[in-house]
Design a protein around this motif. Sequence first.
Motif, PDB file in Angstrom:
ATOM      1  N   ALA A 505       0.733  -1.151  -0.068  1.00 29.51           N
ATOM      2  CA  ALA A 505      -0.069  -0.017   0.006  1.00 29.51           C
ATOM      3  C   ALA A 505       0.763   1.229  -0.097  1.00 29.51           C
ATOM      4  O   ALA A 505       0.206   2.214  -0.177  1.00 29.51           O
ATOM      5  CB  ALA A 505      -0.865  -0.129   0.989  1.00 29.51           C
ATOM      6  N   GLY A 506       1.921   1.094   0.150  1.00 30.58           N
ATOM      7  CA  GLY A 506       2.840   2.160   0.294  1.00 30.58           C
ATOM      8  C   GLY A 506       3.414   2.734   1.527  1.00 30.58           C
ATOM      9  O   GLY A 506       2.982   2.057   2.965  1.00 30.58           O
ATOM     10  N   THR A 507       4.134   3.717   1.803  1.00 30.30           N
ATOM     11  CA  THR A 507       4.763   4.252   2.990  1.00 30.30           C
ATOM     12  C   THR A 507       3.754   5.658   3.460  1.00 30.30           C
ATOM     13  O   THR A 507       3.443   6.366   2.528  1.00 30.30           O
ATOM     14  CB  THR A 507       6.200   4.660   3.117  1.00 30.30           C
ATOM     15  OG1 THR A 507       6.815   3.426   2.574  1.00 30.30           O
ATOM     16  CG2 THR A 507       6.551   5.145   4.305  1.00 30.30           C
ATOM     17  N   ASP A 508       3.559   5.643   4.838  1.00 28.33           N
ATOM     18  CA  ASP A 508       2.946   6.983   5.220  1.00 28.33           C
ATOM     19  C   ASP A 508       3.623   8.050   5.411  1.00 28.33           C
ATOM     20  O   ASP A 508       4.848   7.884   6.076  1.00 28.33           O
ATOM     21  CB  ASP A 508       2.239   6.591   6.617  1.00 28.33           C
ATOM     22  CG  ASP A 508       1.223   5.538   6.603  1.00 28.33           C
ATOM     23  OD1 ASP A 508       0.813   5.166   7.600  1.00 28.33           O
ATOM     24  OD2 ASP A 508       0.396   5.509   5.661  1.00 28.33           O
ATOM     25  N   TYR A 509       3.421   9.260   4.831  1.00 23.88           N
ATOM     26  CA  TYR A 509       4.237  10.435   4.920  1.00 23.88           C
ATOM     27  C   TYR A 509       3.275  11.582   5.492  1.00 23.88           C
ATOM     28  O   TYR A 509       2.229  11.604   5.123  1.00 23.88           O
ATOM     29  CB  TYR A 509       4.963  10.741   3.331  1.00 23.88           C
ATOM     30  CG  TYR A 509       5.635   9.877   2.837  1.00 23.88           C
ATOM     31  CD1 TYR A 509       7.040   9.629   3.410  1.00 23.88           C
ATOM     32  CD2 TYR A 509       5.428   8.994   1.834  1.00 23.88           C
ATOM     33  CE1 TYR A 509       8.007   8.774   2.875  1.00 23.88           C
ATOM     34  CE2 TYR A 509       6.352   8.077   1.399  1.00 23.88           C
ATOM     35  CZ  TYR A 509       7.592   7.970   1.804  1.00 23.88           C
ATOM     36  OH  TYR A 509       8.553   6.960   1.262  1.00 23.88           O
ATOM     37  N   VAL A 510       3.914  12.579   6.278  1.00 28.98           N
ATOM     38  CA  VAL A 510       3.418  13.644   6.491  1.00 28.98           C
ATOM     39  C   VAL A 510       3.913  14.729   5.319  1.00 28.98           C
ATOM     40  O   VAL A 510       5.329  14.910   5.393  1.00 28.98           O
ATOM     41  CB  VAL A 510       3.604  14.059   7.874  1.00 28.98           C
ATOM     42  CG1 VAL A 510       2.770  15.495   8.094  1.00 28.98           C
ATOM     43  CG2 VAL A 510       3.137  12.925   8.866  1.00 28.98           C
ATOM     44  N   LEU A 511       3.200  15.544   4.867  1.00 33.35           N
ATOM     45  CA  LEU A 511       3.606  16.465   3.827  1.00 33.35           C
ATOM     46  C   LEU A 511       3.281  17.927   4.387  1.00 33.35           C
ATOM     47  O   LEU A 511       2.030  18.256   5.147  1.00 33.35           O
ATOM     48  CB  LEU A 511       2.688  16.537   2.642  1.00 33.35           C
ATOM     49  CG  LEU A 511       2.455  14.952   1.859  1.00 33.35           C
ATOM     50  CD1 LEU A 511       1.668  15.140   0.680  1.00 33.35           C
ATOM     51  CD2 LEU A 511       3.788  14.546   1.721  1.00 33.35           C
ATOM     52  N   ASN A 512       4.260  18.800   4.334  1.00 37.74           N
ATOM     53  CA  ASN A 512       4.029  20.032   4.903  1.00 37.74           C
ATOM     54  C   ASN A 512       3.800  21.008   3.452  1.00 37.74           C
ATOM     55  O   ASN A 512       4.608  21.306   2.590  1.00 37.74           O
ATOM     56  CB  ASN A 512       5.300  20.961   5.492  1.00 37.74           C
ATOM     57  CG  ASN A 512       5.106  22.031   5.917  1.00 37.74           C
ATOM     58  OD1 ASN A 512       4.630  23.018   5.527  1.00 37.74           O
ATOM     59  ND2 ASN A 512       5.885  22.474   7.023  1.00 37.74           N
ATOM     60  N   LYS A 532      -2.684  23.792   9.792  1.00 40.03           N
ATOM     61  CA  LYS A 532      -3.131  23.888   8.328  1.00 40.03           C
ATOM     62  C   LYS A 532      -2.197  23.657   7.319  1.00 40.03           C
ATOM     63  O   LYS A 532      -2.675  23.478   6.260  1.00 40.03           O
ATOM     64  CB  LYS A 532      -3.515  25.317   8.435  1.00 40.03           C
ATOM     65  CG  LYS A 532      -2.247  26.321   8.469  1.00 40.03           C
ATOM     66  CD  LYS A 532      -2.891  27.777   8.256  1.00 40.03           C
ATOM     67  CE  LYS A 532      -1.644  28.800   8.445  1.00 40.03           C
ATOM     68  NZ  LYS A 532      -1.949  30.070   8.304  1.00 40.03           N
ATOM     69  N   ASN A 533      -1.008  23.404   7.561  1.00 32.75           N
ATOM     70  CA  ASN A 533      -0.145  23.174   6.377  1.00 32.75           C
ATOM     71  C   ASN A 533       0.257  21.578   6.582  1.00 32.75           C
ATOM     72  O   ASN A 533       0.967  21.077   5.821  1.00 32.75           O
ATOM     73  CB  ASN A 533       1.330  23.928   6.888  1.00 32.75           C
ATOM     74  CG  ASN A 533       1.322  25.487   6.665  1.00 32.75           C
ATOM     75  OD1 ASN A 533       0.442  25.856   5.961  1.00 32.75           O
ATOM     76  ND2 ASN A 533       1.809  26.024   7.511  1.00 32.75           N
ATOM     77  N   LYS A 534      -0.414  20.822   7.399  1.00 33.88           N
ATOM     78  CA  LYS A 534      -0.097  19.465   7.395  1.00 33.88           C
ATOM     79  C   LYS A 534      -1.059  18.780   6.437  1.00 33.88           C
ATOM     80  O   LYS A 534      -2.353  18.764   6.561  1.00 33.88           O
ATOM     81  CB  LYS A 534      -0.161  18.933   9.073  1.00 33.88           C
ATOM     82  CG  LYS A 534       0.125  17.413   9.255  1.00 33.88           C
ATOM     83  CD  LYS A 534       0.021  17.067  10.534  1.00 33.88           C
ATOM     84  CE  LYS A 534       0.860  17.952  11.593  1.00 33.88           C
ATOM     85  NZ  LYS A 534       0.610  17.571  13.205  1.00 33.88           N
ATOM     86  N   SER A 535      -0.448  17.868   5.870  1.00 31.30           N
ATOM     87  CA  SER A 535      -1.377  16.593   4.841  1.00 31.30           C
ATOM     88  C   SER A 535      -0.720  15.459   5.061  1.00 31.30           C
ATOM     89  O   SER A 535       0.673  15.078   5.080  1.00 31.30           O
ATOM     90  CB  SER A 535      -1.178  17.310   3.489  1.00 31.30           C
ATOM     91  OG  SER A 535      -1.903  16.456   2.587  1.00 31.30           O
TER      92      SER A 535
END
Length: 557
Positions: A505-512, A532-535
Amino acid sequence: MKRFCVLLITMCMICTLFIGCEETAVTGIYPPISAEDCEGMMCEEVAAQFEAAGFSNIEYEIIDDLITGWLTKDGEVERVTLEGNEDFETNDVFSESAVLTITYHTFPQDDETEQETQAPETEPPKVETQAPETEPPKVETQAPETEPPKVETQAPEIEPPKVETQTPETELPKVETQAPETEPPKVETQAPETEPPMVETQAPETEPPKVETQVPETVIPENSTFSIHFIDVGQADAALVECDGHYMLIDGGNKGDSSLIYTLLKNTNVPKLDIVIATHAHEDHIGGIPGAYNYTSADLTLCPVTSFDTEAFKDFKKYADSKGGGITVPVPGDQYSLGNASVEILGVNSTTEDNNCSIVLMITYGETKFLFTGDAEREAEQVILDSGAALAADVLKVGHHGSENSTTYPFLREIMPKYAVISVGEDNSYGHPTDNTLSRLRDADVKVFRTDMQGDIYCTSDGKTVSMSVERNANADTLTNPVKVVETQPAQTEAPKEDPVQPSAGTDYVLNTNTKKFHYPSCRSVKQMSEKNKSFYTGTREEVIDMGFDPCGNCHP
């Protein structure tokens, strides 16, 4: 009847309150576009949209670009604020009287010609006043302009005028030393104090001498030498600076580059290193420095930190303590000499993020300047801009291997380099240098050199001009990333390598979404990230990079 009246009155009051609430429910207007979306738009377009949305209190701030049409279009918006808020969104509510400030770029006006025409206008009066300057007409002109008793006292008494000329001479000692004429002191005694034009014409006369006095300071001996060797260490940084037999090493590549650094110093016959600068603690900058210490010693070792939890840094610190005088943490404003060149620290530890801790330094040799930025990104660049440091340079070592978040327009606008060097690995997985960074350098009309295309890069200076040469491919198109089949190969070659480690399924990442970086969820930077910048995203590393995000410099996802 009384009950009926009371009930009727009560109902009327409730209706009144309900109507009042409805009237006050909508008491504001909303921005048609967010502050971030306004950047890069044209000023007239932004103003029109906000006027249509009900904003009538609009103010404008103009930024004159230093070169006509440089980096921006005429009328391009730099930023927009609402009541001082630079991060407003379309769901924020503002009053109709809210002040909207639009800051945009425009072309500069040609003021130089006006100044040039004014300069000759002031010079003829000087010649005319000095030529007919004789004592009889001066006395006659002073008689009607000033009181007769003063003129009479000045005529017979020679010493008092000399005393008067000595007091104003303290204000302009440079003019007297450059042109020891006897007449200028007389002119000063007669009407420099009362006539503004005389003072204005003397002011420009003092400016050229200042420039002339600075020129001798930058003159260097004929036998002086200066060179910079940008070493090709792949996706890393290393440069050897030489001036008059004195040497400074700026970064040393990865640990695998230790033998390369050792061999380079040996073949160059470096007796010792005056200064070693580790711009920051990441392995691709300090990993190979122990190779330098294995060959020779250093008088001074600079680094933004004295501890970092990696084996590469521990190894670097061990050698720095034994053969580099220990680690010294510099501060902005520190200056060091290297032969006839000088080194000034412009920035260090600008933020707590590893890359933004980078030492940013300026090397000055004669009239030429060279700016090294380590892996500094947008935040560190802004701190240096806010400090007011002089950033103009002939050569720029591009920050963070040409990443998206480095070499921003405001920073580049202050540097205005003629040449730029990008130390980067061929076909690196980070996508460095990014197309946007290359586009900014192209807009600034900068000649770019790249180690991935041209190998080692050499720079020399005679104190006035800079010359560049490369190991190979001198005519390479360095402003365009090569299009190769490599882009499709990672899916075929790297995917099988990641399958055993990562779930299908892939790796979990946190995007800014603000800094355009991605992190592992356990990264310490995630805790400091604004909600608000976290995805969140689950997928492969390549997918995240293709989305325009760069890997975090701390957790290295």
